[in-house]
Scaffold this motif. Structure first.
Motif, PDB file in Angstrom:
ATOM      1  N   TRP A 154     -24.751  62.757  78.730  1.00  0.00           N
ATOM      2  CA  TRP A 154     -26.098  62.222  78.806  1.00  0.00           C
ATOM      3  C   TRP A 154     -26.508  61.500  77.528  1.00  0.00           C
ATOM      4  O   TRP A 154     -27.203  60.497  77.564  1.00  0.00           O
ATOM      5  CB  TRP A 154     -27.104  63.295  79.196  1.00  0.00           C
ATOM      6  CG  TRP A 154     -27.454  63.179  80.646  1.00  0.00           C
ATOM      7  CD1 TRP A 154     -27.756  62.029  81.301  1.00  0.00           C
ATOM      8  CD2 TRP A 154     -27.508  64.212  81.610  1.00  0.00           C
ATOM      9  NE1 TRP A 154     -28.013  62.288  82.629  1.00  0.00           N
ATOM     10  CE2 TRP A 154     -27.869  63.618  82.841  1.00  0.00           C
ATOM     11  CE3 TRP A 154     -27.295  65.590  81.558  1.00  0.00           C
ATOM     12  CZ2 TRP A 154     -28.029  64.354  84.004  1.00  0.00           C
ATOM     13  CZ3 TRP A 154     -27.462  66.316  82.713  1.00  0.00           C
ATOM     14  CH2 TRP A 154     -27.813  65.696  83.923  1.00  0.00           C
ATOM     15  N   LEU A 160     -32.509  66.439  69.873  1.00  0.00           N
ATOM     16  CA  LEU A 160     -33.731  66.022  70.558  1.00  0.00           C
ATOM     17  C   LEU A 160     -34.246  64.714  69.976  1.00  0.00           C
ATOM     18  O   LEU A 160     -34.519  63.760  70.711  1.00  0.00           O
ATOM     19  CB  LEU A 160     -34.780  67.124  70.414  1.00  0.00           C
ATOM     20  CG  LEU A 160     -35.975  67.094  71.353  1.00  0.00           C
ATOM     21  CD1 LEU A 160     -35.532  67.048  72.794  1.00  0.00           C
ATOM     22  CD2 LEU A 160     -36.837  68.333  71.127  1.00  0.00           C
ATOM     23  N   SER A 183     -31.901  61.950  70.959  1.00  0.00           N
ATOM     24  CA  SER A 183     -31.994  61.425  72.329  1.00  0.00           C
ATOM     25  C   SER A 183     -33.315  60.702  72.563  1.00  0.00           C
ATOM     26  O   SER A 183     -33.388  59.796  73.382  1.00  0.00           O
ATOM     27  CB  SER A 183     -31.774  62.523  73.378  1.00  0.00           C
ATOM     28  OG  SER A 183     -32.341  63.722  72.987  1.00  0.00           O
ATOM     29  N   LEU A 231     -36.297  65.946  85.678  1.00  0.00           N
ATOM     30  CA  LEU A 231     -35.200  66.906  85.746  1.00  0.00           C
ATOM     31  C   LEU A 231     -35.421  67.952  84.657  1.00  0.00           C
ATOM     32  O   LEU A 231     -35.591  67.611  83.497  1.00  0.00           O
ATOM     33  CB  LEU A 231     -33.892  66.150  85.499  1.00  0.00           C
ATOM     34  CG  LEU A 231     -32.598  66.919  85.559  1.00  0.00           C
ATOM     35  CD1 LEU A 231     -32.363  67.402  86.982  1.00  0.00           C
ATOM     36  CD2 LEU A 231     -31.447  66.028  85.130  1.00  0.00           C
ATOM     37  N   LEU A 279     -33.751  70.437  82.743  1.00  0.00           N
ATOM     38  CA  LEU A 279     -32.569  71.146  82.267  1.00  0.00           C
ATOM     39  C   LEU A 279     -32.893  72.011  81.065  1.00  0.00           C
ATOM     40  O   LEU A 279     -32.025  72.632  80.479  1.00  0.00           O
ATOM     41  CB  LEU A 279     -31.460  70.155  81.915  1.00  0.00           C
ATOM     42  CG  LEU A 279     -30.794  69.476  83.103  1.00  0.00           C
ATOM     43  CD1 LEU A 279     -29.558  68.727  82.665  1.00  0.00           C
ATOM     44  CD2 LEU A 279     -30.428  70.467  84.195  1.00  0.00           C
ATOM     45  N   ILE A 307     -36.062  57.449  78.583  1.00  0.00           N
ATOM     46  CA  ILE A 307     -34.891  58.086  77.977  1.00  0.00           C
ATOM     47  C   ILE A 307     -34.303  59.117  78.918  1.00  0.00           C
ATOM     48  O   ILE A 307     -34.921  59.495  79.912  1.00  0.00           O
ATOM     49  CB  ILE A 307     -35.251  58.762  76.637  1.00  0.00           C
ATOM     50  CG1 ILE A 307     -36.531  59.572  76.804  1.00  0.00           C
ATOM     51  CG2 ILE A 307     -35.408  57.735  75.544  1.00  0.00           C
ATOM     52  CD1 ILE A 307     -36.948  60.284  75.566  1.00  0.00           C
ATOM     53  N   SER A 308     -33.116  59.560  78.577  1.00  0.00           N
ATOM     54  CA  SER A 308     -32.363  60.432  79.466  1.00  0.00           C
ATOM     55  C   SER A 308     -33.009  61.813  79.620  1.00  0.00           C
ATOM     56  O   SER A 308     -33.200  62.534  78.647  1.00  0.00           O
ATOM     57  CB  SER A 308     -30.945  60.576  78.925  1.00  0.00           C
ATOM     58  OG  SER A 308     -30.361  61.739  79.429  1.00  0.00           O
ATOM     59  N   GLY A 337     -31.643  64.320  81.052  1.00  0.00           N
ATOM     60  CA  GLY A 337     -30.622  65.328  80.806  1.00  0.00           C
ATOM     61  C   GLY A 337     -30.475  65.627  79.326  1.00  0.00           C
ATOM     62  O   GLY A 337     -30.458  66.791  78.911  1.00  0.00           O
ATOM     63  N   ALA A 338     -30.385  64.577  78.521  1.00  0.00           N
ATOM     64  CA  ALA A 338     -30.184  64.778  77.087  1.00  0.00           C
ATOM     65  C   ALA A 338     -31.383  65.487  76.469  1.00  0.00           C
ATOM     66  O   ALA A 338     -31.234  66.444  75.708  1.00  0.00           O
ATOM     67  CB  ALA A 338     -29.948  63.437  76.399  1.00  0.00           C
ATOM     68  N   VAL A 339     -32.570  65.039  76.824  1.00  0.00           N
ATOM     69  CA  VAL A 339     -33.761  65.664  76.263  1.00  0.00           C
ATOM     70  C   VAL A 339     -33.867  67.115  76.721  1.00  0.00           C
ATOM     71  O   VAL A 339     -34.118  68.021  75.927  1.00  0.00           O
ATOM     72  CB  VAL A 339     -35.029  64.867  76.658  1.00  0.00           C
ATOM     73  CG1 VAL A 339     -36.280  65.644  76.331  1.00  0.00           C
ATOM     74  CG2 VAL A 339     -35.040  63.521  75.958  1.00  0.00           C
ATOM     75  N   LEU A 341     -31.517  69.270  77.777  1.00  0.00           N
ATOM     76  CA  LEU A 341     -30.541  70.191  77.196  1.00  0.00           C
ATOM     77  C   LEU A 341     -30.789  70.412  75.705  1.00  0.00           C
ATOM     78  O   LEU A 341     -30.610  71.525  75.196  1.00  0.00           O
ATOM     79  CB  LEU A 341     -29.121  69.677  77.438  1.00  0.00           C
ATOM     80  CG  LEU A 341     -28.615  69.876  78.871  1.00  0.00           C
ATOM     81  CD1 LEU A 341     -27.276  69.193  79.065  1.00  0.00           C
ATOM     82  CD2 LEU A 341     -28.492  71.355  79.201  1.00  0.00           C
ATOM     83  N   SER A 342     -31.190  69.348  74.992  1.00  0.00           N
ATOM     84  CA  SER A 342     -31.500  69.537  73.570  1.00  0.00           C
ATOM     85  C   SER A 342     -32.674  70.495  73.416  1.00  0.00           C
ATOM     86  O   SER A 342     -32.667  71.385  72.575  1.00  0.00           O
ATOM     87  CB  SER A 342     -31.868  68.217  72.901  1.00  0.00           C
ATOM     88  OG  SER A 342     -30.936  67.231  73.188  1.00  0.00           O
ATOM     89  N   LEU A 343     -33.658  70.275  74.266  1.00  0.00           N
ATOM     90  CA  LEU A 343     -34.835  71.140  74.194  1.00  0.00           C
ATOM     91  C   LEU A 343     -34.467  72.577  74.539  1.00  0.00           C
ATOM     92  O   LEU A 343     -35.049  73.524  74.006  1.00  0.00           O
ATOM     93  CB  LEU A 343     -35.912  70.620  75.153  1.00  0.00           C
ATOM     94  CG  LEU A 343     -37.266  71.315  75.060  1.00  0.00           C
ATOM     95  CD1 LEU A 343     -37.873  71.107  73.687  1.00  0.00           C
ATOM     96  CD2 LEU A 343     -38.215  70.796  76.134  1.00  0.00           C
ATOM     97  N   PHE A 361     -31.710  74.158  73.682  1.00  0.00           N
ATOM     98  CA  PHE A 361     -31.209  74.821  72.475  1.00  0.00           C
ATOM     99  C   PHE A 361     -32.349  75.095  71.499  1.00  0.00           C
ATOM    100  O   PHE A 361     -32.442  76.164  70.911  1.00  0.00           O
ATOM    101  CB  PHE A 361     -30.133  73.972  71.807  1.00  0.00           C
ATOM    102  CG  PHE A 361     -28.846  73.957  72.577  1.00  0.00           C
ATOM    103  CD1 PHE A 361     -28.018  75.069  72.581  1.00  0.00           C
ATOM    104  CD2 PHE A 361     -28.474  72.853  73.319  1.00  0.00           C
ATOM    105  CE1 PHE A 361     -26.832  75.075  73.301  1.00  0.00           C
ATOM    106  CE2 PHE A 361     -27.303  72.843  74.044  1.00  0.00           C
ATOM    107  CZ  PHE A 361     -26.475  73.948  74.043  1.00  0.00           C
TER     108      PHE A 361
END
Ligand SMILES: Nc1ncnc2c1ncn2[C@@H]1O[C@H](COP(=O)(O)OP(=O)(O)OP(=O)(O)O)[C@@H](O)[C@H]1O
Ligand SMILES: [Mg+2]
Lengths: 378, 302, 501
Positions: free
Chosen positions: A302, A360, A363, B34, B36, B91-92, B94-96, B98-100, B102
């Protein structure tokens, strides 16, 4: 801007690190140590291993994601593949010899890799078939198949796969030496940091040369798939407008299953390489052994915004941050500061906060790259 | 026959936890984002729950409720961040997400850890058995209300509209940001409440290592297995909650390894989904068309 | 002299990638008037009205409403001011019902209110402007024209002061159109203003009071009806190409030469979205080189018939034979493989992938059966089509979503015509195309039939088109196919009668 992309990558990362450093400073940690420690990790040879695995899995997922098939099952596909490899190497062709004729070693390893790839493809294909023929959303299916793979593995490790030389541990035997893929090299330390770093990378490259070869092949294949082949184009259209595929007379179900199988196959290949190159045995419970590579790969894919070129870059960033955050959270200054604020022993929180917040902001800031920002007059 | 103790101490709390979390997740995802980050925010809310039980006591004199309130607040805060940033910028998801996730694990540890070190167990701040029955009724009522809200009212229509196609919704006159904020508040309030019950009613113990247990993901799977449908979520949550909370009992009574017992809920969910798909429910269960698609407000729209 | 209700001055809008869609555009829209904005495909018409409706924001320039400078930040701002648009590409949400879609625009409906009142007002409005659509129907079950009707009803419901119609009237069924014109008359009398975009120039001349002509983003003409002529407008719009526009019947010296039957349809029965009979015992033959035109009002089974012929829709009974092979329920792949081109009812939805480039969209059809795509030959085909059909911007690697509505249609039509070696099945093949291009496409279709001996079956809601192009005319009404009629000798009134009976 030719290097615009890379500049945005670097700037958004640095911003993330900067923000986190500020946070550290606010809880009484000298931000210098934090920044130094993170930045040096980016040139630390120890991250090569994670980088290679995550890049491989990143490509695996990219193939499915391009088709808007949200395969979050790389973890399970990888584990099913490892199970196949374990079966080949520890059950079918188990040996206690220290060495075997080279053609036997190669034959067994190849068989193991091929079967593992097939196992991954089938496990991925199962999810694809469920999606294609019953219409059930692939996200819960692949997630559930991950757990099922874990538990199948656990049951096997408890039962038929349990090793003979394990002294009561619930685990398999060690992969016999003739089947190991990693090349062991002695490291020499010169004391000069630059030489040592370069040397370190070289050593890692030799150890994991088979993984590097696989990564190159997989990257080329992915490039070929999406730029040359008609299947790749169909997958891309599947991702943006499947109705159009139907009008064209393309079999959407078949395309879905194929994309999933390719994705699973690469995840499976990665599983076999990981097993032969670094893991060497399965241990109960499986959930805690692979650091969740399959899940981290979702993040990698992603972060790449589904752009092939960015898969290795985001894999590198994620690997560096995994290790960097680990290093930072074990710094003495962090431990002291945590003790002061009553969180002594929970430094892992610092690690997670760092990993999360840097990625974060990365991204979030990446959007600058693709979109001309327009100042709207009001 | 299921023993009453098992029912009230384990199965029901597990059911309520799964039901509320997956219900919240469903409502939120109907708005097209989404989620995640679910597992991370779930854990952050558990940390907030035990912190709140002590911290808010001066304002809210009943510890478990105080805990739930803080859990709800923390969950809403993190959820709002995700929802607004993803609606505001292309923005993605998924990336946001999953980062969030963690990041939120870290938040959860920070919130819960010192309380845990100071007070040890959670028993004295947990919900009582009578509370569990009340909570059961409350959750079902919330679920039915939300079902009506989503299916029948304009707000529900607007939430579905932005999930289906935010551009068209906006052209029709919906304020995409407002609606997604409302969906985030409702959704994450429920997820936070559910997460607080996970600690204050089902597990009755909190440890920072729990962040890796993935109960949030189980709720995620529950929500999707039931097609994000508030009514269908009831049996599916019961299935997941019931099996997840009684694994040890099942493996003991059936004399199978725990891993086989752990396997059962997942197999059951998979089979359940396959069964639905062969019925007319399939259309109702489809995911929102724009789920997880970055939202470009201007040039990128047709 | 009254002052304008809405006016714009010096509007500029460019898109990433260097397209200047609007260049210093100024216009005035007066109360009680219909203002037409005309221009070829890609001239910037939709971009302009999207700015008025708050979907895009201008790079430069001002908008004045009732004399005051305003900023329209979003469609809601526009709706609040009373500016309502019926889009070229229907903006309704497929999985919601008609009533649910409408409720989203109605500020009078509270957040926690049900759809009851919406249903009631929709019924009232429908009667007023003559629309027959069930408010509880899901939008995906409607076709293009029906969706536009719903959007028109929405605009009326919203009590628009400025009503923007972006190619919304073109395919309105006869009866609805008559009622709607009456309604527009009243609308004008109330001092409201209408902005009309259409490719039917005669229609524009007939109903508008003021006409602006856009070309490549610039205003090249501003006329009042009294001193505007058809020729002058066409000249301003297309320049030289204006001369080629014709609605004359293509002379047909070939009648004797039509060959063997390619498509044979026998007693075809097909179901609609809700299991009702949409196509009822239809039989006909289409021979090589022959053009069959199906006239009819939208929603009488034309779409279902064509979809069944190409294999997209299940055939309940009867047979479809193509090139001597029974292809009933054999699937789209098998039928397409025989060299059958297909232009569906909602081309943007079903016939392109907007996120992909033009050449990818073309390669997807032509390289369907190959393992490796021969990109250089695909680029060649694409460039040829771009040139032939003057697709703009002329770049094979541009994403389809960045094209104007008409240019997307050109991609679809040119590709399918190129692909059709045995037969072409088409629904409204010139929808959304400007007059020059539409003429060109009809000519192409004729050439295809005559030159390549392709058999063509098309349905169109535009009777002129059917009469201009067909060798044999059929009329479809409530699933039944009447005909064939000879397009030359049959009086138009007889065909119209069959359409509405
Ligand atoms: N979102 C976008 N991004 C980039 N370019 C765009 C975008 N929308 C439109 N354009 C370009 O702007 C120009 C004007 O497009 P517009 O849709 O306004 O044309 P139009 O006059 O409505 O044509 P048509 O009759 O075909 O509908 C075209 O060249 C088109 O390619
Ligand atoms: Mg247009």
């Amino acid at each position: 801007m030719k290097y615009g992309g890379l500049i945005v990558v670097a700037l958004s990362l640095l911003t993330g690190i900067g923000v986190f450093a500020l946070f550290s400073w606010s809880i009484g940690i000298n931000p210098y140590y934090v920044i130094e420690s993170i930045l040096t990790t980016f040139i630390f040879p120890g991250i090569v291993k994670d980088f290679l695995i995550l890049s491989l899995l990143g490509y695996a997922l990219l193939i499915a994601f391009k088709g808007s098939l949200w395969n979050i099952g790389a973890e399970g596909q990888m584990h099913m593949a490892i199970i196949a490899s374990v079966y080949v190497t520890l059950i079918l062709f188990f040996t206690t010899e220290k060495s075997l004729p080279i053609h036997v070693s190669i034959g067994v390893v190849l068989l193991s890799i091929v079967l593992a790839t097939i196992a991954g493809a089938l496990w991925g294909g199962l999810a694809g078939a469920i999606k294609a023929y019953t219409g059930v959303d692939e996200v819960p299916v692949t997630l559930i198949l991950n757990y099922i793979a874990y538990f199948i593995g656990n049951i096997l490790v408890y039962g038929p796969f349990r090793g003979k030389y394990v002294w009561g541990y619930v685990r398999t035997d060690l992969l016999p030496a003739p089947y190991k893929l990693s090349i062991s090299v002695k490291k020499t330390i010169t004391g000069d940091p630059i030489v040592d770093t370069l040397n370190g990378y070289l050593v890692e490259a030799i150890i994991y040369s088979s993984w590097i070869t696989a990564l190159i092949i997989v990257a080329i294949f992915t490039y070929w798939l999406f730029n040359k082949s008609s299947l790749g184009l169909k997958i891309k259209i599947l991702g943006s407008n499947p109705d159009y595929l139907v009008t064209l007379g393309v079999n959407v179900k078949k395309t879905t299953v194929t994309a999933f199988m390719l994705s699973g196959a690469i995840a499976g290949l990665t599983g076999a390489l990981y097993y032969h190159g670094a893991l060497w045995r399965l241990e109960y419970p499986l959930e805690y052994q692979t650091m969740g590579y399959g899940y981290l790969a979702i993040l990698v894919t992603w972060l790449s915004m589904l752009d092939m070129k960015f898969i290795p870059i985001s894999a590198y960033i994620v690997s560096a941050l995994i290790m960097g955050s680990q290093r930072v959270s074990s710094l003495p200054v962090v431990r002291e500061a945590f003790a002061v604020i009553g969180l002594g022993g929970a430094e892992i929180a610092f690690r997670l906060l760092m990993f999360g917040s840097v990625l974060l902001s990365y991204s979030i800031l990446r959007f600058i790259q693709d979109y001309e920002i327009r100042v709207v007059k009001s | 026959m299921i023993p009453v103790d098992l029912l009230i101490d384990k199965i029901l709390p597990a059911f309520i936890t799964f039901y509320l979390v997956s219900l919240g997740h469903s409502i939120f995802e109907k708005s097209g984002i989404l989620n995640l980050a679910i597992d991370g925010i779930f854990f952050a809310a558990t940390g907030a729950a035990i912190l709140g039980a002590y911290l808010l006591l001066p304002i809210i004199p009943y510890p478990p409720i105080a805990g739930s309130v803080l859990a709800v607040l923390v969950s809403i805060l993190l959820g709002l961040f995700m929802s607004t940033v993803l609606t505001f910028l292309p923005i993605s998801h998924g990336a946001v997400g999953l980062s969030l996730q963690f990041f939120s694990y870290g938040v959860g540890i920070i919130l819960g850890y010192s309380v845990r070190m100071r007070y040890g167990t959670v028993y004295q701040i947990a919900y009582t058995r009578e509370d569990v029955l009340e909570l059961l009724v409350i959750s079902i009522v919330i679920g039915l209300t939300l079902h009506v809200l989503i299916e029948k009212t304009k707000l529900g229509v607007a939430i579905r509209a932005v999930g289906e196609n935010p551009h068209s919704a906006s052209a029709l006159g919906v304020k995409v940001m407002h609606i997604r904020i409302i969906a985030a508040i409702i959704g994450f309030a429920l997820m936070g409440l559910g997460a607080s019950l996970f600690i204050l009613s089902w597990q009755r113990t909190w440890d920072f290592r729990q962040y890796s247990q993935g109960y949030g993901w189980l709720a995620f799977a529950t929500a999707l297995a039931a097609g994000r449908h508030p009514i269908m979520l009831i049996p599916v949550s019961l299935l997941f909650g019931g099996l997840a909370s009684t694994q040890t009992d099942i493996s003991a009574s059936l004399k199978v390894p725990t891993d086989v017992a752990k396997l059962i809920p997942f197999l059951a969910a998979l089979i359940l989904m396959l069964v639905y798909s062969s019925t007319g429910l399939r259309k109702i269960f489809a995911s929102p068309s724009s789920l997880g698609k970055p939202y470009y407000k201007e040039e990128k729209s047709i | 002299m009254t002052s304008p209700l809405l006016s714009i001055t010096g509007i500029n809008k460019s898109f990433p990638g260097g397209v200047i869609a609007l260049d210093d555009v100024s216009m005035e829209f007066y109360p009680g008037e219909v203002t037409a904005i005309l221009g070829e495909n890609g001239a910037g018409k939709s971009t302009l009205v999207k700015i008025l409706y708050g979907i895009y924001s201008p790079d430069k320039g001002d908008i004045f409403f009732q004399g005051k400078r305003i900023v329209i930040g979003s469609p809601i701002d526009a709706i609040k001011k009373g500016i309502v648009m019926v889009s070229q590409i229907p903006q309704l949400i497929d999985r919601l019902t008609v009533a649910e879609n409408l409720s989203l625009s109605l500020t009078s409906v509270g957040l926690f209110e049900s759809m009851k009142n919406v249903r009631r007002v929709f019924k009232e409005i429908s009667d007023k402007i003559g629309i027959k659509i069930n408010p509880d129907a899901k939008v995906w079950s409607l076709n293009y024209t029906q969706k536009q009707l719903v959007e028109i009803a929405r605009a009326v419901l919203l009590d628009a002061k400025v009503l923007i119609l972006d190619e919304a009237l073109t395919y309105l069924p006869v009866e609805e159109r008559r009622k709607f014109y009456v309604y527009l008359q009243r609308f004008k009398e109330e001092g409201r203003s209408i902005v009309l975009i259409t490719h039917k120039i005669p229609e524009a001349l007939e109903i508008s009071d003021r006409i602006y002509i856009l070309r490549r983003g610039k205003v090249v003409g501003s006329l009042v009806r009294e001193n505007a002529t058809l020729e002058q407008i066409r000249e301003l719009m297309f320049g030289e190409a204006a001369k080629l526009i014709t609605y004359e019947r293509f002379s047909n010296p070939y009648e004797i030469q039509v060959g063997e039957p390619i498509i044979q349809v026998e007693n075809l029965v097909v179901e609609g979205e809700y299991g009702e009979i949409a196509v009822n015992k239809v039989s006909f033959k289409a021979r090589a080189g022959e053009i069959i035109g199906i006239a009819g009002i939208v929603g009488n089974g034309q779409r279902e018939l064509l979809e069944a012929l190409v294999g997209l829709r299940r055939i309940r009974s009867g047979r479809v034979i193509i090139d001597g092979v029974d292809v009933s329920n054999k699937g789209v792949g098998v039928i397409r493989e025989k060299g059958v081109g297909f232009i569906p009812d909602q081309p943007l939805r079903y016939a392109v992938s907007a996120e992909n480039t033009i050449v990818e969209n073309i390669a997807a059809l032509f390289s369907r059966q190959q393992v490796v795509i021969n990109w250089s030959s695909m680029i060649e085909i694409t460039n040829k089509l771009i040139k032939e059909y003057s697709i703009y911007p002329p770049n094979p690697n541009i994403h389809v979503k960045l094209l104007s509505g008409g240019n997307i249609m050109k991609v679809v039509v040119s590709r399918e015509l190129e692909y059709a070696t045995r037969a072409l099945l088409a629904y409204n093949p010139t929808r959304g195309l400007d007059e020059a291009t539409a003429t060109f496409v009809r000519k192409k279709i004729k050439e295809k039939a005559v030159g390549d001996k392709v058999s063509i079956v098309f349905a169109s809601e535009d009777l002129d088109e059917v009469l201009q192009l067909s060798d044999a005319v059929f009329v479809m009404n409530r699933g039944v196919l009447y005909g064939p009629f000879d397009p030359v000798s049959t009086p138009r009134s007889k065909i119209e009668e069959l359409m509405v009976m």
